[in-house]
Write an enzyme that holds these catalytic residues in place. Sequence first.
Site, PDB file in Angstrom:
ATOM      1  CB  SER A  14      -0.910   0.011   1.227  1.00  0.00           C
ATOM      2  OG  SER A  14      -1.492   1.290   1.338  1.00  0.00           O
ATOM      3  CG  HIS A  39      -3.829  -1.454  -1.772  1.00  0.00           C
ATOM      4  ND1 HIS A  39      -4.956  -2.152  -2.182  1.00  0.00           N
ATOM      5  CD2 HIS A  39      -4.218  -0.751  -0.671  1.00  0.00           C
ATOM      6  CE1 HIS A  39      -5.961  -1.886  -1.366  1.00  0.00           C
ATOM      7  NE2 HIS A  39      -5.551  -1.032  -0.443  1.00  0.00           N
ATOM      8  CG  ASP A  41      -5.159   2.354   0.935  1.00  0.00           C
ATOM      9  OD1 ASP A  41      -6.106   1.573   0.802  1.00  0.00           O
ATOM     10  OD2 ASP A  41      -4.035   2.012   1.351  1.00  0.00           O
ATOM     11  CG  MET A  43      -8.548   6.907   2.521  1.00  0.00           C
ATOM     12  SD  MET A  43      -7.866   6.768   4.187  1.00  0.00           S
ATOM     13  CE  MET A  43      -6.879   5.272   4.015  1.00  0.00           C
ATOM     14  CG  HIS A  72      -9.307   0.116  -0.590  1.00  0.00           C
ATOM     15  ND1 HIS A  72      -8.693  -0.165   0.616  1.00  0.00           N
ATOM     16  CD2 HIS A  72     -10.642   0.133  -0.326  1.00  0.00           C
ATOM     17  CE1 HIS A  72      -9.606  -0.304   1.558  1.00  0.00           C
ATOM     18  NE2 HIS A  72     -10.794  -0.111   1.016  1.00  0.00           N
ATOM     19  CG  MET A  74     -11.479   3.102   2.029  1.00  0.00           C
ATOM     20  SD  MET A  74      -9.899   3.032   2.897  1.00  0.00           S
ATOM     21  CE  MET A  74      -8.786   3.128   1.517  1.00  0.00           C
ATOM     22  CG  MET A 143     -11.769  -3.148   4.940  1.00  0.00           C
ATOM     23  SD  MET A 143     -10.280  -2.613   4.073  1.00  0.00           S
ATOM     24  CE  MET A 143      -9.294  -1.894   5.394  1.00  0.00           C
ATOM     25  CG  ASP A 181      -6.283  -3.108   2.964  1.00  0.00           C
ATOM     26  OD1 ASP A 181      -5.260  -2.871   3.625  1.00  0.00           O
ATOM     27  OD2 ASP A 181      -6.865  -2.245   2.270  1.00  0.00           O
TER      28      ASP A 181
HETATM   29  C1  DX5 Z   1      -6.495   1.221   5.552  1.00  0.00           C
HETATM   30  C2  DX5 Z   1      -6.010   0.945   4.153  1.00  0.00           C
HETATM   31  C3  DX5 Z   1      -4.914  -0.022   4.091  1.00  0.00           C
HETATM   32  C4  DX5 Z   1      -3.654   0.407   4.809  1.00  0.00           C
HETATM   33  C5  DX5 Z   1      -2.910  -0.837   5.212  1.00  0.00           C
HETATM   34  O1  DX5 Z   1      -7.662   1.948   5.488  1.00  0.00           O
HETATM   35  O2  DX5 Z   1      -7.076   0.433   3.364  1.00  0.00           O
HETATM   36  O3  DX5 Z   1      -4.624  -0.361   2.738  1.00  0.00           O
HETATM   37  O4  DX5 Z   1      -2.820   1.205   4.023  1.00  0.00           O
HETATM   38  O5  DX5 Z   1      -1.815  -0.470   5.981  1.00  0.00           O
HETATM   39  P1  DX5 Z   1      -1.149  -1.500   7.011  1.00  0.00           P
HETATM   40  O6  DX5 Z   1      -0.681  -2.673   6.211  1.00  0.00           O
HETATM   41  O7  DX5 Z   1      -0.029  -0.708   7.600  1.00  0.00           O
HETATM   42  O8  DX5 Z   1      -2.201  -1.882   8.006  1.00  0.00           O
HETATM   43 ZN    ZN Z   2      -6.543  -0.369   1.340  1.00  0.00          ZN
END
Ligand code: DX5
Ligand code: ZN
Length: 229
Positions: A14, A39, A41, A43, A72, A74, A143, A181
């Site tokens: 990620s 990956h 993220d 948000m 991903h 969010m 998750m 994840d």
């Molecule tokens: C959290 C993200 C993850 C996060 C994972 O909301 O969706 O992808 O970056 O990070 P680690 O592996 O450090 O938990």
């Molecule tokens: Zn993620």
Amino acid sequence: MNALRPAQPLLAPSLLSADFARLGEALSLLEEAGNCIAHVDVMDGRFVPNITIGLPVVASLRKATQLHLDCHLMIVEPLRYATEFVAAGANWVSVHQEADPHLHRTLSAIRAAGAKAGVVLNPSTPVETLVDLVGDFDFVLLMSVNPGFGGQTFIPRVFDKLKRLDALRTERNTPFFIQVDGGVSADNAQELVRAGADVLVAGNAVFKAPEPIGAIRELVSKMQQGRSI
Ligand code: DX5
Ligand code: ZN
């Protein structure tokens, strides 16, 4: 050999845990290590209490690498932006079940735009909510932390969900891959793959490690061991 699962497990480091001023270097590192996709993220500060990467950054990542980009989302109302992420260069796009009352429509739009479509389930959302969508998605992301931040503690209850989702895949005789994840590390990677995971996301376990390439190789080797037993 289970034909409903991909032949090889994959790691999805990620970029959230990478240095945002050096994303190009982070991509090169994943390319060098092998067995990786990136990956991303996304948000929005509404679905989750954090704001991160948006469309222009994904477009720049696309220009910098041939790696698959796994976005991903969010965000609330994911249909508003999902196909724009495909146009920006995403190969996989996943949307939260909790954020979308019209998942069938959104998944269809992502596929029609040319990407793999995934559904994400928060820790508190049961896998049984997907029963009537099997065949309409390419993958499910479970998750194992509450979404919003990297570096959180792994919630072990995901193991039970993984087993139930893997059983659903077998029962319906429908191929899809399963991603996990949050809080993934070399301590749980092998067991997660053994329980049914095909793709593991890892943020801090890769980018906060003293030797990220070594950390990737260790995680990939644990995942391969999970498939060989
Ligand atoms: C959290 C993200 C993850 C996060 C994972 O909301 O969706 O992808 O970056 O990070 P680690 O592996 O450090 O938990
Ligand atoms: Zn993620």
